[in-house]
Scaffold this active site. Sequence first.
Site, PDB file in Angstrom:
ATOM      1  N   ARG A  72      -9.795   1.001   8.744  1.00 37.84           N
ATOM      2  CA  ARG A  72      -9.441  -0.232   8.697  1.00 37.84           C
ATOM      3  C   ARG A  72     -10.444  -1.033   9.679  1.00 37.84           C
ATOM      4  O   ARG A  72     -10.450  -2.215  10.106  1.00 37.84           O
ATOM      5  CB  ARG A  72      -8.147  -0.492   9.718  1.00 37.84           C
ATOM      6  CG  ARG A  72      -6.916  -0.493   8.777  1.00 37.84           C
ATOM      7  CD  ARG A  72      -5.868  -0.632   9.636  1.00 37.84           C
ATOM      8  NE  ARG A  72      -4.601   0.044   9.019  1.00 37.84           N
ATOM      9  CZ  ARG A  72      -3.355  -0.227   8.787  1.00 37.84           C
ATOM     10  NH1 ARG A  72      -3.142  -1.550   9.317  1.00 37.84           N
ATOM     11  NH2 ARG A  72      -2.602   0.649   8.366  1.00 37.84           N
ATOM     12  N   LYS A 106       0.726  -1.302  -0.114  1.00 33.38           N
ATOM     13  CA  LYS A 106      -0.067  -0.091   0.112  1.00 33.38           C
ATOM     14  C   LYS A 106       0.720   1.290   0.070  1.00 33.38           C
ATOM     15  O   LYS A 106       0.672   2.186  -0.918  1.00 33.38           O
ATOM     16  CB  LYS A 106      -0.968   0.147   1.297  1.00 33.38           C
ATOM     17  CG  LYS A 106      -1.916  -1.138   1.418  1.00 33.38           C
ATOM     18  CD  LYS A 106      -2.596  -0.955   2.739  1.00 33.38           C
ATOM     19  CE  LYS A 106      -2.020  -0.789   4.043  1.00 33.38           C
ATOM     20  NZ  LYS A 106      -1.210  -2.353   4.045  1.00 33.38           N
ATOM     21  N   ARG A 135      11.662  -6.071   4.242  1.00 30.79           N
ATOM     22  CA  ARG A 135      11.658  -4.649   4.279  1.00 30.79           C
ATOM     23  C   ARG A 135      12.669  -3.773   5.126  1.00 30.79           C
ATOM     24  O   ARG A 135      12.747  -4.165   6.190  1.00 30.79           O
ATOM     25  CB  ARG A 135      10.224  -4.197   4.804  1.00 30.79           C
ATOM     26  CG  ARG A 135      10.136  -2.629   4.682  1.00 30.79           C
ATOM     27  CD  ARG A 135       8.659  -2.260   5.033  1.00 30.79           C
ATOM     28  NE  ARG A 135       7.995  -2.698   6.100  1.00 30.79           N
ATOM     29  CZ  ARG A 135       6.656  -2.654   6.303  1.00 30.79           C
ATOM     30  NH1 ARG A 135       5.886  -2.023   5.328  1.00 30.79           N
ATOM     31  NH2 ARG A 135       6.115  -3.119   7.356  1.00 30.79           N
ATOM     32  N   ARG A 156      11.298  -1.861  11.044  1.00 32.27           N
ATOM     33  CA  ARG A 156      10.586  -1.023  11.881  1.00 32.27           C
ATOM     34  C   ARG A 156      10.059  -2.113  13.187  1.00 32.27           C
ATOM     35  O   ARG A 156      10.402  -3.034  13.150  1.00 32.27           O
ATOM     36  CB  ARG A 156       8.896  -1.100  11.184  1.00 32.27           C
ATOM     37  CG  ARG A 156       8.925   0.082  10.406  1.00 32.27           C
ATOM     38  CD  ARG A 156       7.675   0.142   9.504  1.00 32.27           C
ATOM     39  NE  ARG A 156       6.548  -0.413   9.859  1.00 32.27           N
ATOM     40  CZ  ARG A 156       5.296  -0.566   9.124  1.00 32.27           C
ATOM     41  NH1 ARG A 156       5.171   0.051   8.012  1.00 32.27           N
ATOM     42  NH2 ARG A 156       4.215  -1.116   9.516  1.00 32.27           N
ATOM     43  N   ARG A 165      -0.374  -8.945  13.245  1.00 28.76           N
ATOM     44  CA  ARG A 165      -1.083  -7.949  12.571  1.00 28.76           C
ATOM     45  C   ARG A 165      -1.830  -8.473  11.292  1.00 28.76           C
ATOM     46  O   ARG A 165      -2.942  -7.950  10.925  1.00 28.76           O
ATOM     47  CB  ARG A 165       0.280  -6.980  11.942  1.00 28.76           C
ATOM     48  CG  ARG A 165       0.788  -6.053  13.088  1.00 28.76           C
ATOM     49  CD  ARG A 165       2.297  -5.413  12.505  1.00 28.76           C
ATOM     50  NE  ARG A 165       1.776  -4.831  11.019  1.00 28.76           N
ATOM     51  CZ  ARG A 165       3.119  -4.579  10.329  1.00 28.76           C
ATOM     52  NH1 ARG A 165       4.162  -5.297  10.742  1.00 28.76           N
ATOM     53  NH2 ARG A 165       2.915  -4.169   9.237  1.00 28.76           N
TER      54      ARG A 165
HETATM   55  P1  AP5 Z   1       4.990  -1.472   1.764  1.00 31.76           P
HETATM   56  O1  AP5 Z   1       4.686  -0.566   0.623  1.00 31.76           O
HETATM   57  O2  AP5 Z   1       5.739  -1.107   3.210  1.00 31.76           O
HETATM   58  O3  AP5 Z   1       3.626  -2.358   2.269  1.00 31.76           O
HETATM   59  P2  AP5 Z   1       2.552  -1.794   3.087  1.00 31.76           P
HETATM   60  O4  AP5 Z   1       1.228  -2.367   2.643  1.00 31.76           O
HETATM   61  O5  AP5 Z   1       2.312  -0.318   3.165  1.00 31.76           O
HETATM   62  O6  AP5 Z   1       2.624  -2.474   4.479  1.00 31.76           O
HETATM   63  P3  AP5 Z   1       2.757  -1.802   6.107  1.00 31.76           P
HETATM   64  O7  AP5 Z   1       3.495  -3.106   6.733  1.00 31.76           O
HETATM   65  O8  AP5 Z   1       3.233  -0.515   6.244  1.00 31.76           O
HETATM   66  O9  AP5 Z   1       1.161  -1.965   6.247  1.00 31.76           O
HETATM   67  P4  AP5 Z   1       0.277  -2.143   7.611  1.00 31.76           P
HETATM   68  O10 AP5 Z   1      -0.908  -1.943   7.116  1.00 31.76           O
HETATM   69  O11 AP5 Z   1       0.693  -3.303   8.505  1.00 31.76           O
HETATM   70  O12 AP5 Z   1       1.161  -0.813   8.310  1.00 31.76           O
HETATM   71  P5  AP5 Z   1       0.920   0.610   8.593  1.00 31.76           P
HETATM   72  O13 AP5 Z   1       2.212   1.398   8.527  1.00 31.76           O
HETATM   73  O14 AP5 Z   1      -0.311   1.181   7.605  1.00 31.76           O
HETATM   74  O15 AP5 Z   1       5.684  -2.910   1.031  1.00 31.76           O
HETATM   75  C1  AP5 Z   1       6.160  -3.985   2.085  1.00 31.76           C
HETATM   76  C2  AP5 Z   1       7.547  -4.155   1.365  1.00 31.76           C
HETATM   77  O16 AP5 Z   1       7.439  -5.065  -0.071  1.00 31.76           O
HETATM   78  C3  AP5 Z   1       8.571  -3.311   1.011  1.00 31.76           C
HETATM   79  O17 AP5 Z   1       9.704  -3.596   1.386  1.00 31.76           O
HETATM   80  C4  AP5 Z   1       8.366  -3.091  -0.615  1.00 31.76           C
HETATM   81  O18 AP5 Z   1       9.581  -2.561  -0.879  1.00 31.76           O
HETATM   82  C5  AP5 Z   1       7.930  -4.665  -0.806  1.00 31.76           C
HETATM   83  N1  AP5 Z   1       7.082  -4.426  -2.069  1.00 31.76           N
HETATM   84  C6  AP5 Z   1       6.100  -3.511  -2.233  1.00 31.76           C
HETATM   85  N2  AP5 Z   1       5.420  -3.974  -3.509  1.00 31.76           N
HETATM   86  C7  AP5 Z   1       6.047  -4.868  -3.757  1.00 31.76           C
HETATM   87  C8  AP5 Z   1       5.909  -5.704  -5.196  1.00 31.76           C
HETATM   88  N3  AP5 Z   1       4.847  -5.416  -5.735  1.00 31.76           N
HETATM   89  N4  AP5 Z   1       6.860  -6.697  -5.471  1.00 31.76           N
HETATM   90  C9  AP5 Z   1       7.844  -7.093  -4.507  1.00 31.76           C
HETATM   91  N5  AP5 Z   1       8.007  -6.215  -3.421  1.00 31.76           N
HETATM   92  C10 AP5 Z   1       7.029  -5.301  -3.320  1.00 31.76           C
HETATM   93  O19 AP5 Z   1       0.427   0.551  10.144  1.00 31.76           O
HETATM   94  C11 AP5 Z   1       1.226   0.327  11.134  1.00 31.76           C
HETATM   95  C12 AP5 Z   1       0.404   0.354  12.552  1.00 31.76           C
HETATM   96  O20 AP5 Z   1      -0.391   1.745  12.625  1.00 31.76           O
HETATM   97  C13 AP5 Z   1      -0.921  -0.544  12.449  1.00 31.76           C
HETATM   98  O21 AP5 Z   1      -0.234  -1.841  13.118  1.00 31.76           O
HETATM   99  C14 AP5 Z   1      -1.715   0.028  13.687  1.00 31.76           C
HETATM  100  O22 AP5 Z   1      -1.097  -0.190  14.867  1.00 31.76           O
HETATM  101  C15 AP5 Z   1      -1.492   1.517  13.374  1.00 31.76           C
HETATM  102  N6  AP5 Z   1      -2.444   1.905  12.364  1.00 31.76           N
HETATM  103  C16 AP5 Z   1      -2.262   2.426  11.180  1.00 31.76           C
HETATM  104  N7  AP5 Z   1      -3.531   2.528  10.617  1.00 31.76           N
HETATM  105  C17 AP5 Z   1      -4.420   2.468  11.586  1.00 31.76           C
HETATM  106  C18 AP5 Z   1      -5.889   2.503  11.688  1.00 31.76           C
HETATM  107  N8  AP5 Z   1      -6.494   2.794  10.560  1.00 31.76           N
HETATM  108  N9  AP5 Z   1      -6.669   2.212  12.603  1.00 31.76           N
HETATM  109  C19 AP5 Z   1      -6.002   1.884  13.931  1.00 31.76           C
HETATM  110  N10 AP5 Z   1      -4.508   1.685  13.681  1.00 31.76           N
HETATM  111  C20 AP5 Z   1      -3.840   2.033  12.737  1.00 31.76           C
END
Ligand code: AP5
Length: 218
Positions: free
Chosen positions: A88, A13, A127, A160, A171
């Site tokens: 979410r 994402k 990552r 991270r 997660r």
């Molecule tokens: P990346 O682009 O980083 O993936 P992502 O989907 O953004 O993964 P996240 O782990 O950031 O998502 P998340 O939803 O768990 O965490 P968030 O930060 O939102 O890609 C991943 C890896 O793959 C990278 O190394 C990239 O280079 C590689 N890659 C990407 N595309 C590729 C492809 N096509 N081919 C090969 N490699 C590829 O949330 C973190 C925390 O914040 C949550 O756990 C929670 O505690 C809190 N939080 C956030 N939002 C909320 C909410 N709405 N409500 C409550 N708590 C929340």
Amino acid sequence: MNLILMGSPGVGKGTQSKRLSTMLGIPTISSGDMFREIRRQDTPLAHKVRGYMDRGEYVPDDLTIKMILDRLDEPDACDGFILDGFPRTVPQAKALDEALGKEGRHIDHVVLLQAPQDVVLKRLAGRSTCSKCGRVYNHDSNPPVEPEICDVCGSKLEQRSDEAPDVQRHRLAVFARQTEPVLAHYKASGRLEIVDACPPVDDVTEELAKMLKGVAPA
Ligand code: AP5
């Protein structure tokens, strides 16, 4: 254009939303990035947020909804936005619809990036993130030129705090329990569009651009 990008942890994402932001000229609003900014501070709120994030739990709805709705009212989001990681939970989705509706705004696209669990776990394991500018790398698919150093700002790359394998699995379980009902909510109203996130990054971007029609990949 107002766009929601959904998908499990590690599906890509953040990677795709930043590319779409450049292509469309609208800001990415990432709840995860906003919470990571908050947790760097030395405040009671930061301490609370850190606890939820490090356990792989969602931050409570009241706090999350207010943070995002306030951000959506900022001037740069008035002509369009990409939401990455919000909503979410069902209450978050309802609060978003209600707040936008009151202002005569609406969501144009709800896109689910989809990939099997083994693919996302491999991506999460590979990552690394720049400790300063937040740029994301992957030692398989997108390594930095110099190992462990950010290509853009030269700072050190790090894992991270929610990257430990047991937290990653938790997660994914939290996503299944709390976010799949949100997908069902959008599907039931015919608003969910699905993109296969398994191909390489450029191909996924191209697919998204096709779906959003008229958007040329950079
Ligand atoms: P990346 O682009 O980083 O993936 P992502 O989907 O953004 O993964 P996240 O782990 O950031 O998502 P998340 O939803 O768990 O965490 P968030 O930060 O939102 O890609 C991943 C890896 O793959 C990278 O190394 C990239 O280079 C590689 N890659 C990407 N595309 C590729 C492809 N096509 N081919 C090969 N490699 C590829 O949330 C973190 C925390 O914040 C949550 O756990 C929670 O505690 C809190 N939080 C956030 N939002 C909320 C909410 N709405 N409500 C409550 N708590 C929340």
